[in-house]
Design an enzyme around this catalytic site. Structure first.
Site, PDB file in Angstrom:
ATOM      1  N   GLY A   1      18.594  53.953  40.472  1.00  0.00           N
ATOM      2  CA  GLY A   1      18.085  52.635  40.851  1.00  0.00           C
ATOM      3  C   GLY A   1      16.673  52.615  41.409  1.00  0.00           C
ATOM      4  O   GLY A   1      15.731  53.142  40.817  1.00  0.00           O
TER       5      GLY A   1
ATOM      6  N   ASP B   1      23.186  64.367  52.180  1.00  0.00           N
ATOM      7  CA  ASP B   1      23.941  63.203  52.647  1.00  0.00           C
ATOM      8  C   ASP B   1      23.169  62.671  53.856  1.00  0.00           C
ATOM      9  O   ASP B   1      23.063  63.360  54.878  1.00  0.00           O
ATOM     10  CB  ASP B   1      25.367  63.623  53.037  1.00  0.00           C
ATOM     11  CG  ASP B   1      26.197  62.446  53.526  1.00  0.00           C
ATOM     12  OD1 ASP B   1      25.620  61.423  53.958  1.00  0.00           O
ATOM     13  OD2 ASP B   1      27.431  62.559  53.488  1.00  0.00           O
TER      14      ASP B   1
ATOM     15  N   TYR C   1      27.560  44.665  55.078  1.00  0.00           N
ATOM     16  CA  TYR C   1      26.265  44.907  54.416  1.00  0.00           C
ATOM     17  C   TYR C   1      25.150  44.142  55.133  1.00  0.00           C
ATOM     18  O   TYR C   1      24.079  44.702  55.423  1.00  0.00           O
ATOM     19  CB  TYR C   1      26.364  44.478  52.948  1.00  0.00           C
ATOM     20  CG  TYR C   1      25.155  44.854  52.114  1.00  0.00           C
ATOM     21  CD1 TYR C   1      24.979  46.156  51.660  1.00  0.00           C
ATOM     22  CD2 TYR C   1      24.191  43.902  51.776  1.00  0.00           C
ATOM     23  CE1 TYR C   1      23.879  46.508  50.894  1.00  0.00           C
ATOM     24  CE2 TYR C   1      23.090  44.244  51.007  1.00  0.00           C
ATOM     25  CZ  TYR C   1      22.940  45.555  50.570  1.00  0.00           C
ATOM     26  OH  TYR C   1      21.840  45.899  49.808  1.00  0.00           O
TER      27      TYR C   1
ATOM     28  N   LYS D   1      21.864  45.753  57.010  1.00  0.00           N
ATOM     29  CA  LYS D   1      20.499  45.496  56.533  1.00  0.00           C
ATOM     30  C   LYS D   1      19.675  44.716  57.571  1.00  0.00           C
ATOM     31  O   LYS D   1      18.457  44.889  57.666  1.00  0.00           O
ATOM     32  CB  LYS D   1      20.541  44.762  55.192  1.00  0.00           C
ATOM     33  CG  LYS D   1      21.120  45.613  54.059  1.00  0.00           C
ATOM     34  CD  LYS D   1      20.315  46.871  53.824  1.00  0.00           C
ATOM     35  CE  LYS D   1      20.788  47.665  52.617  1.00  0.00           C
ATOM     36  NZ  LYS D   1      19.950  48.852  52.361  1.00  0.00           N
TER      37      LYS D   1
ATOM     38  N   ILE E   1      18.306  43.122  42.059  1.00  0.00           N
ATOM     39  CA  ILE E   1      17.560  44.011  41.166  1.00  0.00           C
ATOM     40  C   ILE E   1      18.544  44.724  40.239  1.00  0.00           C
ATOM     41  O   ILE E   1      19.658  45.086  40.666  1.00  0.00           O
ATOM     42  CB  ILE E   1      16.760  45.066  41.982  1.00  0.00           C
ATOM     43  CG1 ILE E   1      15.939  44.392  43.105  1.00  0.00           C
ATOM     44  CG2 ILE E   1      15.857  45.885  41.066  1.00  0.00           C
ATOM     45  CD1 ILE E   1      14.858  43.433  42.659  1.00  0.00           C
TER      46      ILE E   1
ATOM     47  N   PRO F   1      22.575  50.119  39.223  1.00  0.00           N
ATOM     48  CA  PRO F   1      24.033  50.309  39.211  1.00  0.00           C
ATOM     49  C   PRO F   1      24.742  49.597  40.371  1.00  0.00           C
ATOM     50  O   PRO F   1      25.874  49.139  40.224  1.00  0.00           O
ATOM     51  CB  PRO F   1      24.184  51.833  39.328  1.00  0.00           C
ATOM     52  CG  PRO F   1      22.944  52.367  38.676  1.00  0.00           C
ATOM     53  CD  PRO F   1      21.849  51.399  39.058  1.00  0.00           C
TER      54      PRO F   1
HETATM   55  N1  LIG Z   1      19.804  46.547  43.675  1.00  0.00           N
HETATM   56  C1  LIG Z   1      19.617  45.516  44.473  1.00  0.00           C
HETATM   57  O1  LIG Z   1      19.670  44.363  44.053  1.00  0.00           O
HETATM   58  C2  LIG Z   1      19.297  45.736  45.935  1.00  0.00           C
HETATM   59  C3  LIG Z   1      18.951  44.615  46.688  1.00  0.00           C
HETATM   60  C4  LIG Z   1      18.649  44.778  48.031  1.00  0.00           C
HETATM   61  C5  LIG Z   1      18.684  46.024  48.595  1.00  0.00           C
HETATM   62  N2  LIG Z   1      19.041  47.093  47.847  1.00  0.00           N
HETATM   63  C6  LIG Z   1      19.064  48.398  48.506  1.00  0.00           C
HETATM   64  O2  LIG Z   1      18.279  49.308  47.765  1.00  0.00           O
HETATM   65  C7  LIG Z   1      18.728  50.630  48.016  1.00  0.00           C
HETATM   66  C8  LIG Z   1      18.911  51.340  46.676  1.00  0.00           C
HETATM   67  O3  LIG Z   1      19.960  50.691  45.975  1.00  0.00           O
HETATM   68  P1  LIG Z   1      20.057  50.623  44.382  1.00  0.00           P
HETATM   69  O4  LIG Z   1      20.206  49.211  44.018  1.00  0.00           O
HETATM   70  O5  LIG Z   1      18.986  51.437  43.800  1.00  0.00           O
HETATM   71  O6  LIG Z   1      21.502  51.285  44.195  1.00  0.00           O
HETATM   72  P2  LIG Z   1      21.980  52.605  43.489  1.00  0.00           P
HETATM   73  O7  LIG Z   1      23.450  52.644  43.707  1.00  0.00           O
HETATM   74  O8  LIG Z   1      21.450  52.685  42.106  1.00  0.00           O
HETATM   75  O9  LIG Z   1      21.262  53.766  44.350  1.00  0.00           O
HETATM   76  C9  LIG Z   1      21.675  54.101  45.646  1.00  0.00           C
HETATM   77  C10 LIG Z   1      21.674  55.621  45.754  1.00  0.00           C
HETATM   78  O10 LIG Z   1      22.013  55.985  47.093  1.00  0.00           O
HETATM   79  C11 LIG Z   1      22.823  57.143  47.014  1.00  0.00           C
HETATM   80  N3  LIG Z   1      23.622  57.320  48.227  1.00  0.00           N
HETATM   81  C12 LIG Z   1      24.685  56.595  48.633  1.00  0.00           C
HETATM   82  N4  LIG Z   1      25.169  57.090  49.774  1.00  0.00           N
HETATM   83  C13 LIG Z   1      24.385  58.146  50.119  1.00  0.00           C
HETATM   84  C14 LIG Z   1      24.370  59.059  51.199  1.00  0.00           C
HETATM   85  N5  LIG Z   1      25.273  59.008  52.194  1.00  0.00           N
HETATM   86  N6  LIG Z   1      23.405  60.012  51.236  1.00  0.00           N
HETATM   87  C15 LIG Z   1      22.502  60.087  50.247  1.00  0.00           C
HETATM   88  N7  LIG Z   1      22.463  59.249  49.191  1.00  0.00           N
HETATM   89  C16 LIG Z   1      23.395  58.301  49.130  1.00  0.00           C
HETATM   90  C17 LIG Z   1      23.685  56.922  45.794  1.00  0.00           C
HETATM   91  O11 LIG Z   1      24.243  58.111  45.313  1.00  0.00           O
HETATM   92  C18 LIG Z   1      22.703  56.294  44.817  1.00  0.00           C
HETATM   93  O12 LIG Z   1      22.077  57.251  44.007  1.00  0.00           O
HETATM   94  C19 LIG Z   1      20.003  50.493  48.836  1.00  0.00           C
HETATM   95  O13 LIG Z   1      19.707  50.688  50.203  1.00  0.00           O
HETATM   96  C20 LIG Z   1      20.418  49.064  48.591  1.00  0.00           C
HETATM   97  O14 LIG Z   1      21.205  48.545  49.639  1.00  0.00           O
HETATM   98  C21 LIG Z   1      19.352  46.984  46.529  1.00  0.00           C
END
Ligand SMILES: NC(=O)c1ccc[n+]([C@@H]2O[C@H](COP(=O)([O-])OP(=O)(O)OC[C@H]3O[C@@H](n4cnc5c(N)ncnc54)[C@H](O)[C@@H]3O)[C@@H](O)[C@H]2O)c1
Length: 256
Positions: free
Chosen positions: A18, A64, A157, A161, A192, A195
């Site tokens: 992501g 982690d 969540y 945040k 966004i 996954p």
């Molecule tokens: N996609 C969206 O619409 C969106 C919107 C707002 C905020 N976010 C935030 O953006 C960030 C990235 O999310 P994304 O959308 O790319 O999701 P994603 O699931 O594609 O990526 C998140 C990654 O974090 C890793 N992860 C989870 N727990 C972990 C841990 N304990 N230690 C290390 N790694 C860990 C996962 O393995 C994954 O690869 C997150 O903080 C999410 O809350 C995403």
């Protein structure tokens, strides 16, 4: 491609997927040495190999973010290997798994807060320490539009945040008068195409897709690169006077 981050060393958590993955790609293209970490080891190794194949220096380490020992180890390795840490993206995160508060298991609450807030706290703590051993740096914490506005069935969540939003400001103020300077900012992505959102759409069904379509003024989902561009700006010297700010990248969602 560019040189906005030339000579800088960056650590990105959540780098296997992501937003973290896209940001790693863009940072490498802008001249940074990139260290990706994640709990998804196979995917992380693959992303790092793809980035390294472009000629950039990029490596992956399993981490982690809820483990303090893990933070100590990765920061020590970076300082030992590269001599300095200039950029930290606290990108690792989990969705809240959904559910009304009156039904939410304490474990579900705690897991979300552990990854999304404890992990960012530990990142700030050890990132600041590591950066201050060099010439300072920039920490970018990924919050969310739901760190500013509430959403039903996402109490854990939203709490996590919202915590990241104000943790970032407190850290920015704490660091502002110290030298070398560490800047700390938060980014607030909207919906966004990653996954995480795909699994929320799967869980919540068509109504969630319709909600996104009807409530994002610019329409539909943003792309991971939309967020990566914001991270690179905050990481770069162009943002030298920017700290404690919140950069909203949401297609206009919060403007309504
Ligand atoms: N996609 C969206 O619409 C969106 C919107 C707002 C905020 N976010 C935030 O953006 C960030 C990235 O999310 P994304 O959308 O790319 O999701 P994603 O699931 O594609 O990526 C998140 C990654 O974090 C890793 N992860 C989870 N727990 C972990 C841990 N304990 N230690 C290390 N790694 C860990 C996962 O393995 C994954 O690869 C997150 O903080 C999410 O809350 C995403």
């Amino acid at each position: 491609m560019g040189d906005r981050l030339k000579g800088k060393v960056a650590l990105l958590t959540g780098g296997a997927s992501g937003l973290g993955r896209a940001t790693g790609e863009l940072m490498a293209a802008e001249g940074a040495t990139v260290v990706l970490t994640d709990i998804q080891e196979v995917e992380g190794e693959k992303v790092a190999a793809d980035i390294a194949a472009t000629g950039a220096t990029c490596l992956f380490r399993a981490q982690d973010t809820t483990s303090e020992a893990g933070w100590e180890a990765i920061c020590a390795e970076i300082l030992d290997r590269f001599g300095h840490l200039d950029i930290l993206l606290n990108g690792a995160g989990v969705g809240g798994a959904g559910g009304d508060l009156e039904e939410m298991a304490l474990e579900t609450w705690r897991h979300c807060l552990a990854v999304n807030l404890d992990g960012v706290f530990l990142g700030c703590k050890h990132g600041i320490r590591a950066m201050r051993q060099g010439s300072g740096g920039s920490i970018i914490n990924i919050s969310s539009i739901f760190g500013v506005a509430g959403m039903s069935q996402s109490g854990n969540y939203c709490a996590s945040k919202g915590g990241v939003r104000l943790l970032s400001k407190a850290a920015a103020l704490e660091c502002a008068k110290k030298t070398p300077l560490v800047r700390v900012n938060s980014i607030h992505p909207g919906f966004i195409d990653t996954p995480m959102v795909a699994s929320a759409v799967q869980r919540r069904g068509q109504a969630f897709s319709d909600y996104i379509d009807n409530n994002v003024p610019l329409g539909g989902l943003g792309q991971p690169m939309d967020i990566a561009e914001g991270v690179v700006y905050l990481a770069s010297d162009a943002a030298g006077f920017v700290t404690g700010s919140e950069l909203v990248i949401d297609g206009g969602f919060l403007a309504r």
